[in-house]
Design an enzyme around this catalytic site. Structure first.
Site, PDB file in Angstrom:
ATOM      1  CG  ASN A  76      48.602  44.422 -63.473  1.00 31.19           C
ATOM      2  OD1 ASN A  76      49.221  43.624 -64.181  1.00 31.19           O
ATOM      3  ND2 ASN A  76      47.376  44.803 -63.745  1.00 31.19           N
ATOM      4  CG  HIS A  80      45.683  39.659 -64.511  1.00 29.25           C
ATOM      5  ND1 HIS A  80      47.042  39.874 -64.504  1.00 29.25           N
ATOM      6  CD2 HIS A  80      45.108  40.870 -64.723  1.00 29.25           C
ATOM      7  CE1 HIS A  80      47.266  41.165 -64.712  1.00 29.25           C
ATOM      8  NE2 HIS A  80      46.116  41.785 -64.847  1.00 29.25           N
ATOM      9  CB  CYS A 129      46.283  40.638 -68.033  1.00 29.18           C
ATOM     10  SG  CYS A 129      46.925  42.317 -67.858  1.00 29.18           S
TER      11      CYS A 129
END
Lengths: 336, 77
Positions: free
Chosen positions: A288, A258, A114
């Site tokens: 995500n 993120h 990430c």
């Protein structure tokens, strides 16, 4: 020369797992509950024969078709993935051939999750500032779904597959268009977000891969530990970046962190006293997507008219490793 | 935040009717004490007590009251 983000495109594989589907499979979790905790309505999932290089190539083709640049102009490929097609060769080499990028171009993969996009921008700036490259194709591509056990509702609700293609070019400019960069690493968090089996420390065998419960061949995430880590490092990382530049939260036009999940992002936003109208969240349509969340959110922010030439954007990536990074970006062009 | 308010927050985190928890409940016997409610507890400790609590810290807590006792001294400080 200054490195600048010139264009972004992203690709989501066509197969979709909706929140309704997950709620039907895991009856103790309602659609409303999943939405409240994650802010995600659907996740795109790569087909069995669709790998990270396929997603990356599709995103890059969209970039070229947009007219941002041609494959011949690319002189360096940086590809961030933790789910490569092969142990070797390098995924970026496969992508070079499939996109028809010159054999004089440099290409390398780097393995981060990430935090990967912000790290990638840092590498781009180094390559451009040192005169090693002028037109860099920064690719982020993940197929985490292939690591995820079908019965692991926690991670299935969160992660989606995607790739993003970002063109970073050398520009004549009187002031930096990205940076400074702040980084952070803490390997003590390794066990909290991990696919343990499949490398050489613990080979993937049938006994670990074929079970009815998540095992060592699957993605494991300790959500509470990751949440604590995020609270510990993200505000401090952002403050370190702001401290280096003499800027304050009020000087930032848009914050793009993120896109881990909406609950966590909202908590951090309120803790840092960032106004909601300057904090961008764009994950309902894709979940995500690991290293692609930041470029996807940047693209969506631009598409929604939230970015203007000269906008000052603060980017922060954080997660698996643990690894984190933050930087500032000056928006130089709008594609909408 | 007093004890009653804390218990009400924990009711909400664990999706129980208000007034359900008395504080003596054993965490390892509660299926509601899962990763989602743990995240909620971490957020509660951060928001109301200004303390970043790690699962390592509350691993030794046996009951709901133990959770409060873990973070309450930090509010006074």
């Amino acid at each position: 020369m200054q490195a600048a983000v010139k264009a972004i495109e992203y690709f989501l594989p066509p197969d979709v797992v909706s929140t309704e589907t997950l709620a039907a499979q895991f009856p103790s979790w309602s659609v409303a509950k999943i939405d409240a905790k994650t802010g995600i309505m659907q996740r795109h999932i790569a087909a069995p024969d669709q790998c990270s290089s396929d997603l990356a190539v599709a995103a890059a083709k969209k970039l070229f078709e947009s007219g941002a640049c041609s494959p011949e102009q690319i002189d360096f490929i940086l590809l961030c993935t933790q789910s490569p097609d092969y142990f070797l060769p390098t995924t970026a080499c496969l992508v070079q051939e499939r996109l028809g990028i010159s054999t004089t171009a440099g290409a390398l993969d780097f393995n981060l999750g990430c935090s990967g996009f912000v790290y990638g921008l840092g590498l781009c700036q180094g390559l451009i500032a040192s005169g090693q490259a002028r037109n860099i194709l920064l690719l982020t591509a993940e197929t985490y779904s292939k690591f995820i056990h079908p019965n692991d509702r926690g991670v299935r609700t969160i992660f989606g597959d995607a790739a993003a293609a970002t063109l970073v070019t050398a520009e004549e400019a009187s002031e930096p268009l990205m940076g400074p960069f702040v980084y952070g690493t803490d390997g003590r968090g390794a066990d909290n977000l991990i696919v343990r089996a499949g490398g050489f420390r613990e080979p993937r065998t049938e006994s670990v891969a074929e079970t009815d419960r998540p095992g060592t061949a699957n993605l494991y995430m300790n959500g509470p530990e990751i949440f604590t880590f995020t609270l510990e490092v993200v505000p401090a990382c952002v403050n370190r970046l702001l401290g280096q530049t003499g800027l304050s939260i009020d000087d930032i036009d848009l914050f793009i962190f993120h896109q881990a999940n909406r609950y966590m992002l909202e908590h951090i936003r309120q803790r840092m006293n960032i106004p909601a109208e300057r904090f961008f969240i764009a994950m309902a349509h894709c979940g995500n997507t690991v290293s692609s969340t930041v470029p996807i959110a940047l693209k969506e922010a631009d598409a929604q008219g939230r970015l203007k030439p000269g906008s000052r954007i603060l980017l922060a990536g954080f997660g698996v490793g643990y690894s984190w990074a933050a930087t500032l970006l000056r928006w130089t062009s709008s594609g909408h | 935040m007093n004890r009653t308010q804390f218990l009400t927050h924990m009711d909400e985190l664990m999706e129980l009717p208000p007034g359900s928890l008395t504080g003596s409940e054993k965490l390892d016997e509660m299926e509601e004490w899962n990763s989602i409610s743990m995240v909620g507890f971490i957020a509660l400790a951060d928001e109301h007590f200004g303390f970043i609590v790690s699962p390592r810290n509350f691993g030794s807590c046996n009951t709901i009251d133990d959770l409060l006792n873990l973070i309450k001294p930090l509010q006074a400080a």
